[in-house]
Design an enzyme around this catalytic site. Structure first.
Site, PDB file in Angstrom:
ATOM      1  N   CYS A 248       0.833  -1.208   0.000  1.00 45.63           N
ATOM      2  CA  CYS A 248       0.000   0.000   0.000  1.00 45.63           C
ATOM      3  C   CYS A 248       0.867   1.257   0.000  1.00 45.63           C
ATOM      4  O   CYS A 248       1.711   1.428   0.883  1.00 45.63           O
ATOM      5  CB  CYS A 248      -0.905  -0.018   1.230  1.00 45.63           C
ATOM      6  SG  CYS A 248      -1.822   1.515   1.487  1.00 45.63           S
TER       7      CYS A 248
ATOM      8  N   THR B 150      -8.566   0.262   6.673  1.00 44.05           N
ATOM      9  CA  THR B 150      -7.423   0.745   5.901  1.00 44.05           C
ATOM     10  C   THR B 150      -6.111   0.660   6.687  1.00 44.05           C
ATOM     11  O   THR B 150      -6.098   0.661   7.909  1.00 44.05           O
ATOM     12  CB  THR B 150      -7.650   2.210   5.474  1.00 44.05           C
ATOM     13  OG1 THR B 150      -7.805   3.037   6.646  1.00 44.05           O
ATOM     14  CG2 THR B 150      -8.896   2.336   4.606  1.00 44.05           C
ATOM     15  N   VAL B 151      -5.025   0.595   5.926  1.00 44.08           N
ATOM     16  CA  VAL B 151      -3.679   0.724   6.465  1.00 44.08           C
ATOM     17  C   VAL B 151      -3.086   2.009   5.901  1.00 44.08           C
ATOM     18  O   VAL B 151      -3.483   2.444   4.817  1.00 44.08           O
ATOM     19  CB  VAL B 151      -2.797  -0.487   6.079  1.00 44.08           C
ATOM     20  CG1 VAL B 151      -3.235  -1.732   6.811  1.00 44.08           C
ATOM     21  CG2 VAL B 151      -2.784  -0.733   4.572  1.00 44.08           C
TER      22      VAL B 151
ATOM     23  N   TYR C 182      -5.384   6.687  -9.014  1.00 43.10           N
ATOM     24  CA  TYR C 182      -6.588   5.919  -8.663  1.00 43.10           C
ATOM     25  C   TYR C 182      -7.804   6.454  -9.411  1.00 43.10           C
ATOM     26  O   TYR C 182      -8.696   5.689  -9.801  1.00 43.10           O
ATOM     27  CB  TYR C 182      -6.833   5.974  -7.154  1.00 43.10           C
ATOM     28  CG  TYR C 182      -5.905   5.089  -6.354  1.00 43.10           C
ATOM     29  CD1 TYR C 182      -6.289   3.806  -5.968  1.00 43.10           C
ATOM     30  CD2 TYR C 182      -4.639   5.525  -6.001  1.00 43.10           C
ATOM     31  CE1 TYR C 182      -5.432   2.990  -5.247  1.00 43.10           C
ATOM     32  CE2 TYR C 182      -3.768   4.723  -5.282  1.00 43.10           C
ATOM     33  CZ  TYR C 182      -4.171   3.453  -4.908  1.00 43.10           C
ATOM     34  OH  TYR C 182      -3.318   2.648  -4.202  1.00 43.10           O
TER      35      TYR C 182
END
Length: 342
Positions: A50, A117-118, A181
């Site tokens: 990520c 999320t991370v 994204y």
């Protein structure tokens, strides 16, 4: 009508939207939110795949916070529910005892409604999530954890440059970090075309901006460089093809390519990058984009170790500080995942 896509995000009217409403709790010297910096109390949960988590990994290492904040590592893929600790023996984080990061979120709020999320900072004493606010998290590691920094830690967020760093980071987030994204998850041709044009307009601007200066702001590595690096280092491996950001590859943008190689070869950057996990995450998880789940073998990333010549522009990566030492043995990226030899 909104369509759910990557965790913590959605597509609405064809345009990718990132949900930026994170758990805003902060760990600060004054303990205003009930949490103060304490060695051993918190665990940073990340996934090397990520880019947002990669920021926290880099900053923690540059500042020498490894002994103060332990790090839990999720695998490169996740399902609709959560990131999982499938890299650990028995599939459980050895400190938290969790199989899924979701468990820390639900310990904080049994009805937690958003994406898991991370990066995430978890209170080891309670097993509860403290925060997943990744933009503020890395700033706080620089400004609030100073008493636990290593000797010689660089100033990644110098007070005199904060307005400039914030502006640079904001523009790069909207157009580049999140822009890739917006291209990849666009739900309409118009949304994709707009995102694509914005992305490459900004990359062209950065190509010019960095042609006469080694770093984005000032003459040392700052938070702004960390934030841009984690997108650029993934560009050719993932974003160029998988997300259709294909006007040019990074290696075809000479200034940005040299800038990225310079950072990659700086301790704390390239040695925290895992290209195998990066590719596995995107190509295996995004089945709407890659339904065959075939992970490409390329690109050849050995070029990241070639001379960059950026030192001719001056600047010192760590200013008056020093480079971090080598990664701790349990946090070393396997050599074949970092820069494969073939």
């Amino acid at each position: 009508m909104a369509e759910q896509t990557a965790q913590g995000s959605y597509v609405e009217a064809g345009e990718f939207k990132r949900d930026t409403n994170y758990v805003p709790t902060r760990i600060t010297r004054d303990g205003a939110d009930g949490f103060t910096p304490e060695a051993g109390r918190y665990r940073l949960v990340v996934a090397r795949a990520c880019p947002w988590a990669n920021r926290a990994v880099i900053v923690r290492r540059l500042l020498g916070l490894e002994d103060a904040i332990s790090m839990g590592m999720c695998g490169p893929t996740h399902d609709a529910r959560s990131w999982t600790f499938d890299l650990d023996p028995g599939g459980r984080d050895p400190v938290l005892g969790y199989e899924r990061l979701q468990e820390a979120y639900l310990a904080l709020d049994p009805d937690y409604p958003k994406g898991i999320t991370v990066p995430a900072l978890v209170d080891v004493t309670t097993g509860k999530l403290v925060t997943n606010d990744y933009p503020q998290m890395t700033l706080d590691l620089s400004t609030e954890w100073g008493d636990l920094h290593r000797e010689g830690a660089p100033d990644l967020y110098p007070e005199a440059l904060r307005d400039e760093i914030d502006e640079m980071a904001y523009r790069n987030f909207t157009e580049v970090n999140n822009g890739v994204y917006r291209c990849g998850f666009a739900g309409s041709q118009q949304a994709y075309d707009t995102a694509y044009d914005r992305l490459f307009t900004r990359l062209d601007h950065l190509e010019e901006h960095l042609s006469t200066r080694r770093y984005l702001v000032g003459d040392t590595v700052t938070e702004a460089d960390v934030r841009l690096f984690t997108t650029l280092v993934r560009f050719d491996a993932v974003y160029h093809g998988h997300f259709k950001c294909n006007r040019q590859k990074l290696v075809e943008m000479p200034v940005l390519w040299a800038y990225t190689r310079d950072l990659f070869q700086t301790p704390g950057f390239g040695d925290t990058t895992d290209f195998v996990q990066i590719k596995q995450h995107y190509y295996l998880t995004h089945t709407d984009i890659n339904p065959t789940r075939i992970v490409p073998k390329g690109p050849d990333v050995r070029g990241f170790l070639t001379p960059h010549g950026r030192d001719e522009l001056g600047g010192r990566p760590f200013g008056d500080g020093t480079p971090p030492g080598p990664p701790t043995p349990d946090e070393v990226v396997p050599a074949e995942n970092w820069v494969p030899t073939a």
